[in-house]
Write an enzyme that holds these catalytic residues in place. Structure first.
Site, PDB file in Angstrom:
ATOM      1  N   ARG A  47     -11.716 -10.328 -14.620  1.00  0.00           N
ATOM      2  CA  ARG A  47     -10.293  -9.936 -14.586  1.00  0.00           C
ATOM      3  C   ARG A  47     -10.160  -8.530 -15.163  1.00  0.00           C
ATOM      4  NH1 ARG A  47      -7.495 -11.216 -18.686  1.00  0.00           N
ATOM      5  NH2 ARG A  47      -8.037 -13.421 -18.785  1.00  0.00           N
ATOM      6  N   TYR A  99      11.614  -1.577   0.246  1.00  0.00           N
ATOM      7  CA  TYR A  99      10.980  -2.778   0.806  1.00  0.00           C
ATOM      8  C   TYR A  99      11.658  -4.033   0.237  1.00  0.00           C
ATOM      9  CZ  TYR A  99       7.434  -6.319   1.659  1.00  0.00           C
ATOM     10  OH  TYR A  99       6.795  -7.460   2.034  1.00  0.00           O
ATOM     11  N   ASP A 171       6.070   4.443  -3.418  1.00  0.00           N
ATOM     12  CA  ASP A 171       5.372   3.445  -2.602  1.00  0.00           C
ATOM     13  C   ASP A 171       4.933   4.175  -1.327  1.00  0.00           C
ATOM     14  OD1 ASP A 171       4.699   1.461  -0.743  1.00  0.00           O
ATOM     15  OD2 ASP A 171       6.154   0.027  -1.557  1.00  0.00           O
ATOM     16  N   LYS A 196      -1.562  -3.131   4.574  1.00  0.00           N
ATOM     17  CA  LYS A 196      -1.108  -2.465   5.796  1.00  0.00           C
ATOM     18  C   LYS A 196      -2.187  -1.491   6.290  1.00  0.00           C
ATOM     19  CE  LYS A 196       2.420  -4.933   4.570  1.00  0.00           C
ATOM     20  NZ  LYS A 196       3.552  -4.474   3.795  1.00  0.00           N
TER      21      LYS A 196
HETATM   22  C1  LIG Z   1       4.295  -4.960   2.633  1.00  0.00           C
HETATM   23  C2  LIG Z   1       4.887  -3.999   1.700  1.00  0.00           C
HETATM   24  C3  LIG Z   1       4.908  -4.248   0.314  1.00  0.00           C
HETATM   25  C4  LIG Z   1       4.416  -5.541  -0.286  1.00  0.00           C
HETATM   26  O1  LIG Z   1       3.037  -5.652  -0.175  1.00  0.00           O
HETATM   27  P1  LIG Z   1       2.263  -7.059  -0.095  1.00  0.00           P
HETATM   28  O2  LIG Z   1       0.850  -6.639   0.072  1.00  0.00           O
HETATM   29  O3  LIG Z   1       2.826  -7.814   1.070  1.00  0.00           O
HETATM   30  O4  LIG Z   1       2.531  -7.757  -1.383  1.00  0.00           O
HETATM   31  C5  LIG Z   1       5.435  -3.269  -0.523  1.00  0.00           C
HETATM   32  N1  LIG Z   1       5.925  -2.119  -0.023  1.00  0.00           N
HETATM   33  C6  LIG Z   1       5.926  -1.856   1.306  1.00  0.00           C
HETATM   34  C7  LIG Z   1       6.498  -0.561   1.788  1.00  0.00           C
HETATM   35  C8  LIG Z   1       5.414  -2.782   2.200  1.00  0.00           C
HETATM   36  O5  LIG Z   1       5.438  -2.514   3.515  1.00  0.00           O
END
Ligand SMILES: *Cc1c(COP(=O)(O)O)cnc(C)c1O
Length: 382
Positions: A47, A99, A171, A196
């Site tokens: 961890r 998001y 982000d 993504k």
């Molecule tokens: C999908 C997404 C998240 C969340 O990520 P997860 O891997 O699904 O927890 C956060 N910010 C954006 C812009 C996203 O597209």
């Protein structure tokens, strides 16, 4: 070695020094043998630290021009750890089309612990500046933001934040460090849903965070170990593997998106298109200044004489699905999927109509994609 494309392959910890293996091994272990009290190899418990995860963490730090990277079990786990930097009574300013999962995390979880938020249209720097009251501790920005691909001036926002002694968190999921590097634009923390584009193959869930400042890095390392939402060794390996092809994938993703955006912009049955890579888009100029191109996410609206459900059912190549950033093209319906929790009247006010369709453009043949979209648009006519 400084070119980004080379860093994708050789950045971070490259291969395995012990054996010469060109790939980082999957250290599938929870713990490490210690010679004696206080006498260990530097690895104690997975961890806290794992060599496969560490390779990924130093790779993303290199790619984002940061100092220290952190890998988490999901994008939201990364954001959760970052939110641990704040305390009860603090307030975060969020992009108004943040998001949905980030919004929910603040609205329904962290607000119960006294960490508050306020939504602001961050595309308007004056509104952003006016919203920074003394209780604001950080900005949390996305550019382009979902689903209307609105662009926020990251450098100007970070500058305003700095003047007020406020942290800037970006982000960077939609752009990736290949297209946009927020730390170079003045941000303090970059977070990713690596699920993504960084993973890129719709086969894992992962999150990343990167910082430059060593004090922030120390605090985040503490939070990562304390909150415990770390990425597993095998998923760390998969993510390193995905990142190697980021540049070639995104070159094709964005070339396809540009062609599709141009096609849809002049399509008779399409009433609106949202894509920051089009010169006609309101975010074009700022996006061009801070990013390599417009990325591969776009949204469009069908004219009123179309049944959107029929459109989705008629697609043969593009899949109706949540998520984005994989090699396969995905379409989604923000009004009933990603933004269903927002009341209809509010949705319409912020521009998310029931006829809005969001596309994550994949790397298939662009001719096949355009033919698929055209055929579905045709079949959806009422
Ligand atoms: C999908 C997404 C998240 C969340 O990520 P997860 O891997 O699904 O927890 C956060 N910010 C954006 C812009 C996203 O597209």
């Amino acid at each position: 070695m400084s070119a980004f494309e080379s860093l994708l392959i050789h950045g971070g910890i490259d291969g395995d020094a012990a054996t010469g293996a060109v790939n980082v091994p999957i250290y599938q272990t929870s713990t490490y043998r210690q010679k004696g009290l206080g006498d260990n190899t530097g690895w104690e418990y997975s961890r806290t630290g794992n060599p496969t995860r560490a390779a990924l963490e130093s790779l993303i730090a290199d790619l984002e021009s940061g100092k220290v990277g952190f890998a988490f079990a999901s994008g939201l786990a990364a954001i959760t750890a970052v939110l641990g930097l704040f305390k009860s009574g603090d307030k975060l300013l969020l992009s108004s089309n943040v998001y949905g999962g980030t919004y929910r995390l603040l609205d329904q979880v962290f607000s119960r612990f006294g960490l508050h938020y306020e939504l602001v249209d961050t595309t308007d720097l004056e509104k952003l500046s006016n919203a920074i009251t003394p209780d604001i501790a950080a900005l949390l920005l996305e550019s382009p933001a979902n689903p209307l691909l609105t662009v926020t001036d990251l450098a100007a926002s970070a500058q305003i934040a700095k003047r007020h002694g406020v942290l800037t968190i970006v982000d960077n999921t939609f752009m990736t460090p290949y297209l946009q590097r927020p730390l170079e634009l003045g941000a303090d923390i970059v977070v990713h849903s690596a699920t993504k584009y960084l993973g890129g193959h719709s086969d894992l869930i992962a999150g990343l965070a990167v910082v430059r400042d060593s004090k922030l890095a120390e605090r985040l390392a503490f939070l990562q170990n304390s909150t415990g939402g770390v990425l597993a060794p095998f998923d760390s390996f998969l993510l390193i593997r995905g990142i190697k092809t980021l540049a070639v994938r995104l070159d094709r993703h964005t070339a396809n998106a540009e062609k599709i955006a141009q096609h849809l912009a002049s399509h008779e049955e399409v009433s609106r298109i949202y894509y920051p890579g089009l010169e006609s888009d309101p975010g074009y100029v700022i996006n061009k200044r801070q990013a390599k191109n417009g990325g591969a996410m776009l949204s469009f609206e069908l004219k009123e004489n179309h049944d959107v459900d029929k459109f989705f059912r008629s697609l043969r190549v593009v899949a109706l699905a949540e998520s984005l950033g994989g090699v396969e093209s995905l379409a989604c319906h923000p009004a009933t999927m990603t933004h269903a929790s927002i009341p209809k009247d509010v949705r319409e006010k912020i521009g998310i109509s029931d006829r809005l369709i969001r596309l994550s453009v994949g790397i298939e043949s662009v001719d096949d994609l355009i033919a698929d979209l055209d055929s579905a648009i045709d079949k959806s006519r009422i």
